[in-house]
Design a protein around this motif. Structure first.
Motif, PDB file in Angstrom:
ATOM      1  N   LYS A   1     -39.934  -9.322 -42.615  1.00  0.00           N
ATOM      2  CA  LYS A   1     -38.975  -8.379 -42.048  1.00  0.00           C
ATOM      3  C   LYS A   1     -38.662  -8.689 -40.587  1.00  0.00           C
TER       4      LYS A   1
ATOM      5  N   SER B   1     -35.540  -9.622 -37.912  1.00  0.00           N
ATOM      6  CA  SER B   1     -34.093  -9.442 -37.892  1.00  0.00           C
ATOM      7  C   SER B   1     -33.363 -10.781 -38.002  1.00  0.00           C
ATOM      8  N   PHE B   2     -32.159 -10.720 -38.539  1.00  0.00           N
ATOM      9  CA  PHE B   2     -31.344 -11.928 -38.662  1.00  0.00           C
ATOM     10  C   PHE B   2     -30.965 -12.451 -37.278  1.00  0.00           C
TER      11      PHE B   2
ATOM     12  N   HIS C   1     -33.216 -16.474 -44.460  1.00  0.00           N
ATOM     13  CA  HIS C   1     -32.445 -16.247 -43.237  1.00  0.00           C
ATOM     14  C   HIS C   1     -32.311 -17.536 -42.425  1.00  0.00           C
TER      15      HIS C   1
END
Length: 75
Positions: free
Chosen positions: A12, A14-15, A46
């Motif tokens: 988890k 962030s992009f 990602h």
């Protein structure tokens, strides 16, 4: 092996953080500690998407620069 991939894709982060890591990696100025941290935190999906986006932006910028230079040389 598929369990490792499933676990890695559940990370988890962030992009945006992934894009930042890929951006600095394009320049080759990553610290070893940053690389190791990214390898354990970032979602590999990602990273793949961010790499493709980064490469597309890079190629697009090169095309624009070449067109500007050719237009100036011809004019």
């Amino acid at each position: 092996m598929t369990e490792d991939l499933k676990q890695a894709s559940q990370r988890k982060v962030s992009f945006g953080a992934t894009m930042k890591a890929v951006f600095w990696s394009f320049f080759g100025v990553r610290k070893k500690s940053d690389y190791e941290s990214d390898a354990s935190r970032l979602n590999p999906i990602h990273v793949l998407v961010a790499g493709v986006i980064g490469a597309a932006i890079f190629v697009g910028a090169l095309v624009v620069i070449v067109k500007l230079v050719v237009a100036q040389a011809a004019g």
